[in-house]
Scaffold this motif. Structure first.
Motif, PDB file in Angstrom:
ATOM      1  N   THR A  99       0.845  -1.187   0.000  1.00 48.09           N
ATOM      2  CA  THR A  99       0.000   0.000   0.000  1.00 48.09           C
ATOM      3  C   THR A  99       0.885   1.243   0.000  1.00 48.09           C
ATOM      4  OG1 THR A  99      -1.743  -1.147   1.205  1.00 48.09           O
ATOM      5  CG2 THR A  99      -1.771   1.254   1.253  1.00 48.09           C
ATOM      6  N   THR A 144       1.216   5.599  -1.800  1.00 42.24           N
ATOM      7  CA  THR A 144       0.496   6.695  -2.439  1.00 42.24           C
ATOM      8  C   THR A 144       0.761   6.727  -3.941  1.00 42.24           C
ATOM      9  OG1 THR A 144       2.352   8.180  -1.946  1.00 42.24           O
ATOM     10  CG2 THR A 144       0.541   8.072  -0.327  1.00 42.24           C
ATOM     11  N   PRO A 175     -12.433   6.553  -6.910  1.00 41.89           N
ATOM     12  CA  PRO A 175     -12.275   6.382  -5.454  1.00 41.89           C
ATOM     13  C   PRO A 175     -12.118   4.926  -5.012  1.00 41.89           C
ATOM     14  CG  PRO A 175     -14.578   6.769  -5.982  1.00 41.89           C
ATOM     15  CD  PRO A 175     -13.817   6.955  -7.273  1.00 41.89           C
ATOM     16  N   PHE A 176     -11.065   4.282  -5.494  1.00 41.15           N
ATOM     17  CA  PHE A 176     -10.761   2.934  -5.029  1.00 41.15           C
ATOM     18  C   PHE A 176     -10.109   3.000  -3.659  1.00 41.15           C
ATOM     19  CE2 PHE A 176     -10.389   2.176  -9.738  1.00 41.15           C
ATOM     20  CZ  PHE A 176     -11.440   1.286  -9.846  1.00 41.15           C
ATOM     21  N   SER A 177     -10.459   2.050  -2.805  1.00 42.63           N
ATOM     22  CA  SER A 177      -9.786   1.937  -1.518  1.00 42.63           C
ATOM     23  C   SER A 177      -8.405   1.303  -1.720  1.00 42.63           C
ATOM     24  CB  SER A 177     -10.609   1.067  -0.568  1.00 42.63           C
ATOM     25  OG  SER A 177     -10.626  -0.282  -1.029  1.00 42.63           O
ATOM     26  N   ASP A 178      -7.577   1.317  -0.669  1.00 43.28           N
ATOM     27  CA  ASP A 178      -6.271   0.654  -0.762  1.00 43.28           C
ATOM     28  C   ASP A 178      -6.447  -0.833  -1.035  1.00 43.28           C
ATOM     29  OD1 ASP A 178      -4.840   2.977  -0.361  1.00 43.28           O
ATOM     30  OD2 ASP A 178      -4.621   2.681   1.814  1.00 43.28           O
ATOM     31  N   ALA A 179      -7.448  -1.439  -0.399  1.00 47.01           N
ATOM     32  CA  ALA A 179      -7.695  -2.860  -0.645  1.00 47.01           C
ATOM     33  C   ALA A 179      -8.096  -3.095  -2.096  1.00 47.01           C
ATOM     34  CB  ALA A 179      -8.786  -3.369   0.303  1.00 47.01           C
ATOM     35  N   ASP A 180      -8.918  -2.197  -2.644  1.00 45.63           N
ATOM     36  CA  ASP A 180      -9.305  -2.313  -4.050  1.00 45.63           C
ATOM     37  C   ASP A 180      -8.081  -2.216  -4.956  1.00 45.63           C
ATOM     38  OD1 ASP A 180     -12.002  -2.507  -3.444  1.00 45.63           O
ATOM     39  OD2 ASP A 180     -12.391  -0.370  -3.757  1.00 45.63           O
ATOM     40  N   ARG A 181      -7.214  -1.250  -4.673  1.00 43.67           N
ATOM     41  CA  ARG A 181      -6.022  -1.056  -5.500  1.00 43.67           C
ATOM     42  C   ARG A 181      -5.157  -2.304  -5.505  1.00 43.67           C
ATOM     43  NH1 ARG A 181      -3.463   3.981  -6.010  1.00 43.67           N
ATOM     44  NH2 ARG A 181      -1.701   3.182  -4.809  1.00 43.67           N
TER      45      ARG A 181
END
Length: 230
Positions: free
Chosen positions: A6, A8, A194-200
């Motif tokens: 994870t 930026t 707006p993807f979450s970190d988990a989505d990414r």
């Protein structure tokens, strides 16, 4: 399979790194497959050319079915719908050109090899029900084929003395006059969505898997190279 960290880092940059590794098949020392080389240099017979178009048809059939399902869920403003990318009409025309009117039966019987079947099964399993997984496959397939399309269609036409679009419509994106600008817009969408970190992380992992599945499907073509030679 390694799990991306994870950070930026923009999602588009993360996926580009994953894609660069996927293009190499995870093995920088591996030789270029004979089938892929012959495909671009005029070394295949009609059956061999049709084999690639058939693989594309089967995977895009599953992916574009998932697109329709995602549209039903998110509505006509669904950002990743992108009708200008859809490939099935072009693939139907290409297969009819290379195989004839019986192209669909031949595609589903002769060309549904284990590798492409696994790819289709994975698409069917996750792309309709999970937005991150859908985006991973959408990105992997469309941006790769859009990026390579102009180069491939020129080499293909020259190698096989093809005039016009018959047999090569898959590589012609008529509704995208500026592929570079389109890809820039697509990557901006990835970064702004707006993807979450988990989505990414799920997207990056699934892109890795998509390349593995694509490479396995390519290995099926390589295994039949002798019968596909011109």
């Amino acid at each position: 399979m390694s799990t991306p960290q994870t950070t930026t880092e923009p999602l588009s940059a993360m996926l580009r790194r994953v894609s660069n590794r996927g293009h190499r098949g995870g093995d920088e020392g591996s030789a270029e497959p004979r089938y892929a080389t012959a495909y671009l240099r005029g070394g295949l017979n009609r059956e061999g050319i049709a084999a690639q178009a058939a693989q594309h048809f089967l995977m895009y059939e599953a992916l574009e079915a998932a697109t329709s399902t995602q549209l039903e869920q998110y509505g006509q403003d669904f950002a990743f719908a992108m009708p200008e990318l859809r490939r099935l009409p072009a693939l139907r025309a290409d297969l009819a050109h290379w195989i004839g009117p019986e192209w669909e039966t031949v595609t589903r019987t002769r060309y549904a090899t284990p590798g492409i079947t696994s790819y289709v099964e994975r698409l069917t399993e996750v792309a309709a029900s999970s937005l991150p997984h859908f985006v991973a496959h959408h990105y992997t397939r469309y941006l790769a084929d859009l990026s390579g399309g102009l180069m491939i269609v020129k080499m293909f036409r020259d190698s096989y003395s093809i005039e016009g679009d018959d047999g090569v419509r898959f590589y012609v994106f008529d509704e995208i006059p500026d592929p570079r600008a389109f890809k820039d817009t697509y990557r901006a969408l990835l970064d702004e969505f707006p993807f979450s970190d988990a989505d990414r992380n799920s997207i990056a992992e699934e892109v890795q898997l998509a390349y593995d599945l694509n490479n396995a499907a390519g290995a099926d073509l390589e295994a039949r190279f002798e019968e596909y030679q011109a």
